[in-house]
Design a protein around this motif. Structure first.
Motif, PDB file in Angstrom:
ATOM      1  N   ARG A   1      18.788 -12.958   0.248  1.00  0.00           N
ATOM      2  CA  ARG A   1      18.392 -11.571   1.241  1.00  0.00           C
ATOM      3  C   ARG A   1      16.680 -11.759   2.109  1.00  0.00           C
ATOM      4  NH1 ARG A   1      19.813  -6.680  -0.570  1.00  0.00           N
ATOM      5  NH2 ARG A   1      20.072  -7.185  -3.027  1.00  0.00           N
ATOM      6  N   LEU A   2      16.999 -11.324   3.127  1.00  0.00           N
ATOM      7  CA  LEU A   2      15.558 -11.691   3.426  1.00  0.00           C
ATOM      8  C   LEU A   2      14.948 -10.404   3.715  1.00  0.00           C
ATOM      9  CD1 LEU A   2      17.511 -12.937   7.043  1.00  0.00           C
ATOM     10  CD2 LEU A   2      16.508 -14.186   4.868  1.00  0.00           C
ATOM     11  N   ILE A   3      14.024 -11.065   4.225  1.00  0.00           N
ATOM     12  CA  ILE A   3      12.740  -9.723   3.972  1.00  0.00           C
ATOM     13  C   ILE A   3      11.788  -9.705   5.479  1.00  0.00           C
ATOM     14  CG2 ILE A   3      10.721  -8.984   3.122  1.00  0.00           C
ATOM     15  CD1 ILE A   3      10.805 -10.304   0.535  1.00  0.00           C
ATOM     16  N   PHE A   4      12.431  -8.122   6.222  1.00  0.00           N
ATOM     17  CA  PHE A   4      10.716  -8.407   6.887  1.00  0.00           C
ATOM     18  C   PHE A   4       9.631  -7.253   7.097  1.00  0.00           C
ATOM     19  CE2 PHE A   4      15.806  -8.625   7.932  1.00  0.00           C
ATOM     20  CZ  PHE A   4      16.297  -9.928   8.914  1.00  0.00           C
ATOM     21  N   SER A   5       8.946  -8.124   7.711  1.00  0.00           N
ATOM     22  CA  SER A   5       7.605  -7.369   7.562  1.00  0.00           C
ATOM     23  C   SER A   5       6.723  -7.590   9.150  1.00  0.00           C
ATOM     24  CB  SER A   5       6.133  -8.125   6.481  1.00  0.00           C
ATOM     25  OG  SER A   5       6.546  -7.925   5.376  1.00  0.00           O
ATOM     26  N   THR A   6       6.318  -5.997   9.587  1.00  0.00           N
ATOM     27  CA  THR A   6       5.462  -5.640  10.547  1.00  0.00           C
ATOM     28  C   THR A   6       4.041  -6.178  10.568  1.00  0.00           C
ATOM     29  OG1 THR A   6       7.220  -4.572  11.541  1.00  0.00           O
ATOM     30  CG2 THR A   6       5.375  -4.484  12.227  1.00  0.00           C
ATOM     31  N   PRO A   7       3.747  -7.002  10.774  1.00  0.00           N
ATOM     32  CA  PRO A   7       2.327  -6.740  10.708  1.00  0.00           C
ATOM     33  C   PRO A   7       1.517  -5.851  11.783  1.00  0.00           C
ATOM     34  CG  PRO A   7       2.925  -8.617  11.853  1.00  0.00           C
ATOM     35  CD  PRO A   7       4.141  -8.109  11.693  1.00  0.00           C
ATOM     36  N   ASP A   8       0.586  -4.759  10.810  1.00  0.00           N
ATOM     37  CA  ASP A   8       0.276  -3.516  10.963  1.00  0.00           C
ATOM     38  C   ASP A   8      -1.995  -4.098  11.034  1.00  0.00           C
ATOM     39  OD1 ASP A   8      -1.301  -1.829  10.823  1.00  0.00           O
ATOM     40  OD2 ASP A   8      -0.668  -0.741   9.325  1.00  0.00           O
ATOM     41  N   PRO A   9      -2.050  -4.134  12.155  1.00  0.00           N
ATOM     42  CA  PRO A   9      -3.670  -4.884  12.406  1.00  0.00           C
ATOM     43  C   PRO A   9      -4.620  -3.638  11.603  1.00  0.00           C
ATOM     44  CG  PRO A   9      -2.494  -4.823  14.357  1.00  0.00           C
ATOM     45  CD  PRO A   9      -1.094  -4.157  13.234  1.00  0.00           C
ATOM     46  N   GLU A  10      -4.386  -2.584  11.586  1.00  0.00           N
ATOM     47  CA  GLU A  10      -4.490  -1.670  11.307  1.00  0.00           C
ATOM     48  C   GLU A  10      -5.274  -1.259   9.585  1.00  0.00           C
ATOM     49  OE1 GLU A  10      -6.701   0.365  12.888  1.00  0.00           O
ATOM     50  OE2 GLU A  10      -5.916  -1.355  15.002  1.00  0.00           O
ATOM     51  N   LEU A  11      -4.400  -2.133   8.630  1.00  0.00           N
ATOM     52  CA  LEU A  11      -4.080  -2.164   7.527  1.00  0.00           C
ATOM     53  C   LEU A  11      -5.516  -2.628   6.781  1.00  0.00           C
ATOM     54  CD1 LEU A  11      -2.041  -1.749   5.596  1.00  0.00           C
ATOM     55  CD2 LEU A  11      -1.479  -4.177   5.395  1.00  0.00           C
ATOM     56  N   THR A  12      -5.915  -2.164   5.791  1.00  0.00           N
ATOM     57  CA  THR A  12      -7.073  -2.381   4.719  1.00  0.00           C
ATOM     58  C   THR A  12      -7.081  -3.328   4.150  1.00  0.00           C
ATOM     59  OG1 THR A  12      -8.087  -0.199   5.712  1.00  0.00           O
ATOM     60  CG2 THR A  12      -9.011  -2.034   3.693  1.00  0.00           C
ATOM     61  N   ARG A  13      -7.104  -4.318   3.876  1.00  0.00           N
ATOM     62  CA  ARG A  13      -6.936  -5.234   2.381  1.00  0.00           C
ATOM     63  C   ARG A  13      -7.701  -5.500   1.989  1.00  0.00           C
ATOM     64  NH1 ARG A  13      -4.491  -7.775   8.461  1.00  0.00           N
ATOM     65  NH2 ARG A  13      -2.765  -7.506   7.510  1.00  0.00           N
ATOM     66  N   THR A  14      -7.824  -6.042   0.234  1.00  0.00           N
ATOM     67  CA  THR A  14      -8.786  -6.055  -0.240  1.00  0.00           C
ATOM     68  C   THR A  14      -8.669  -7.830  -0.248  1.00  0.00           C
ATOM     69  OG1 THR A  14      -7.352  -5.767  -2.476  1.00  0.00           O
ATOM     70  CG2 THR A  14      -8.478  -4.237  -1.772  1.00  0.00           C
ATOM     71  N   PRO A  15      -9.488  -8.139  -0.668  1.00  0.00           N
ATOM     72  CA  PRO A  15      -9.834 -10.341  -0.876  1.00  0.00           C
ATOM     73  C   PRO A  15      -9.087 -10.312  -2.027  1.00  0.00           C
ATOM     74  CG  PRO A  15     -12.295  -9.311  -0.659  1.00  0.00           C
ATOM     75  CD  PRO A  15     -11.318  -7.839  -1.431  1.00  0.00           C
ATOM     76  N   SER A  16      -8.418 -11.291  -2.048  1.00  0.00           N
ATOM     77  CA  SER A  16      -7.411 -11.838  -3.358  1.00  0.00           C
ATOM     78  C   SER A  16      -8.167 -11.373  -4.106  1.00  0.00           C
ATOM     79  CB  SER A  16      -7.079 -13.477  -2.545  1.00  0.00           C
ATOM     80  OG  SER A  16      -6.487 -13.885  -4.104  1.00  0.00           O
ATOM     81  N   PRO A  17      -7.415 -11.893  -5.542  1.00  0.00           N
ATOM     82  CA  PRO A  17      -8.254 -11.416  -6.807  1.00  0.00           C
ATOM     83  C   PRO A  17      -8.239 -12.864  -7.643  1.00  0.00           C
ATOM     84  CG  PRO A  17      -5.479 -10.825  -7.021  1.00  0.00           C
ATOM     85  CD  PRO A  17      -6.367 -10.740  -5.254  1.00  0.00           C
TER      86      PRO A  17
END
Length: 384
Positions: free
Chosen positions: A176-192
């Motif tokens: 299977r393939l996964i398609f993601s569209t980057p969202d520049p407005e996305l709020t990201r938390t730091p890697s745990p």
């Protein structure tokens, strides 16, 4: 060795180290599906003129097929890196066509096409997406690939949370393939990651010490039961002995050896860049003052001088990605025998059903059971 035929060309590919009897190929249907997608006339071919990053390429099949586009390969496996180099060479491709980065290296500042081979470890995927996300932009093409059994709802949620809106393809040949569209407005938390925890008080010299685990390390959030059992039965060696923690993971076995004998010189070895980084941090936090150690990313003990070790401690993996195999353990046992001096010992912990004693008797000519319970055994083999 097998031949992969794609729209990018035909390539002779093999895993590393290459074994004539190896039943596994260097690629699978998920790799083929992704490569076809890149040139699919119905969806329009993907523009590969910008910076192409390939994450988690297991044996270099993707990077080799895309070498004409000079991709950046980002991975945690030393063996995958060596496989990529060997596959470029056997296909007559420029060895500098692929930029090889480890999981610990800084990714490119800008990525225009991100191709992700979904790893077995969800934690590793999470950490890598966190590290790469700042390099994505609104126009970045993001495509993941994996076998159906490797892609779960939690996998898609990670892409959604860290990259942006995500959808999947239909399954083709169980891939299977996964398609993601980057969202520049996305709020990201730091890697745990990395994750740290205190060891319990019943595991010998390392009791109460802190274990450090980077993403993707086996049992990264707790001490695995096999290692816990092994820690209670480790040998004690005095004097300036040379010890190797082979397949070190977070390094608690080697740290235990160093705490039990401050004069020991311990070499931590793993094919995972994240594992060796974990072992080094675990050692720095818990080792006695003046303790001596080396940290090596490599193919077992092949880079150490023959006859240079007194003791090897080993909790070998019995999976290669999704496949169950004892091939890695056998390779480790052979490299341990070469690296040990006469009279040197290999101590191994493993599940009873894996029957490591048969391999050890074949390689060393001897094997004794040191300890056991209904699930695990600790075995000892001596180089004579």
């Amino acid at each position: 060795m097998n031949r992969l035929t794609t729209s990018q060309g035909t390539f002779e590919l093999a895993r590393f180290p290459e074994h004539p009897s190896d039943p596994f190929r260097a690629w699978d249907a998920a790799d083929e599906y992704l490569l076809r997608q890149l040139t699919d006339p119905e969806t329009g071919p993907v523009d590969l003129t910008g910076t192409v990053a390939v994450v988690g390429d297991r044996w270099g099949a993707l990077a080799t097929a895309l070498a004409a586009h000079r991709p950046v390969q980002i991975g945690d496996s030393y063996l995958a890196r060596r496989a990529t180099q060997a596959n470029l060479d056997r296909n007559g491709l420029d060895p500098d066509a692929v930029t090889l980065l480890s999981s610990r290296d800084t990714p490119p500042d800008r990525i225009d096409v991100l191709l992700v081979r979904v790893p077995k470890s969800l934690a590793f995927l999470e950490d890598q997406l966190h590290r790469i996300a700042p390099a994505l932009h609104a126009g970045t093409v993001v495509i993941g690939t994996g076998m159906v059994k490797e892609i779960h709802t939690s996998t898609l949620k990670l892409f959604e949370r860290i990259v942006g809106p995500t959808r999947t393809s239909l399954a083709v040949r169980k891939a299977r393939l996964i398609f993601s569209t980057p969202d520049p407005e996305l709020t990201r938390t730091p890697s745990p990651w990395p994750y740290r925890y205190e060891l319990s008080g019943d595991v010998g010299p390392v009791s109460g010490r802190t274990a450090v685990n980077h993403a993707g390390i086996f049992c990264a959030e707790r001490l695995d039961v096999g290692t816990r059992f092994f820690l209670k039965h480790l040998p004690t060696r005095g004097g300036s002995v040379k010890v190797a923690d082979l397949g070190c993971g977070n390094g608690v076995l080697g740290l235990s050896a160093a705490l039990a004998n401050p004069d020991a010189h311990v070499t931590f070895v793993d094919e995972s860049y994240g594992a060796v980084a974990s072992a080094e941090e675990t050692f720095r936090l818990g080792a006695p003052e003046g303790a001596k150690a080396d940290f090596l990313v490599g193919d077992g003990l092949t880079e150490l001088a023959p006859g240079s070790l007194d003791l090897v401690l080993n909790n070998p993996p019995f999976h290669s990605h999704m496949a169950t195999t004892d091939a890695t353990a056998r390779t480790m046992f052979v490299s341990a025998r070469t690296a040990l001096r006469q009279g040197g010992e290999l101590w191994v912990v493993g599940n009873r059903h894996l029957s490591y004693h048969t391999h050890l008797r074949r390689i060393f000519g001897n094997c004794t059971t040191v300890a056991g319970d209904p699930k695990f055994v600790v075995l000892r083999a001596v180089k004579r």
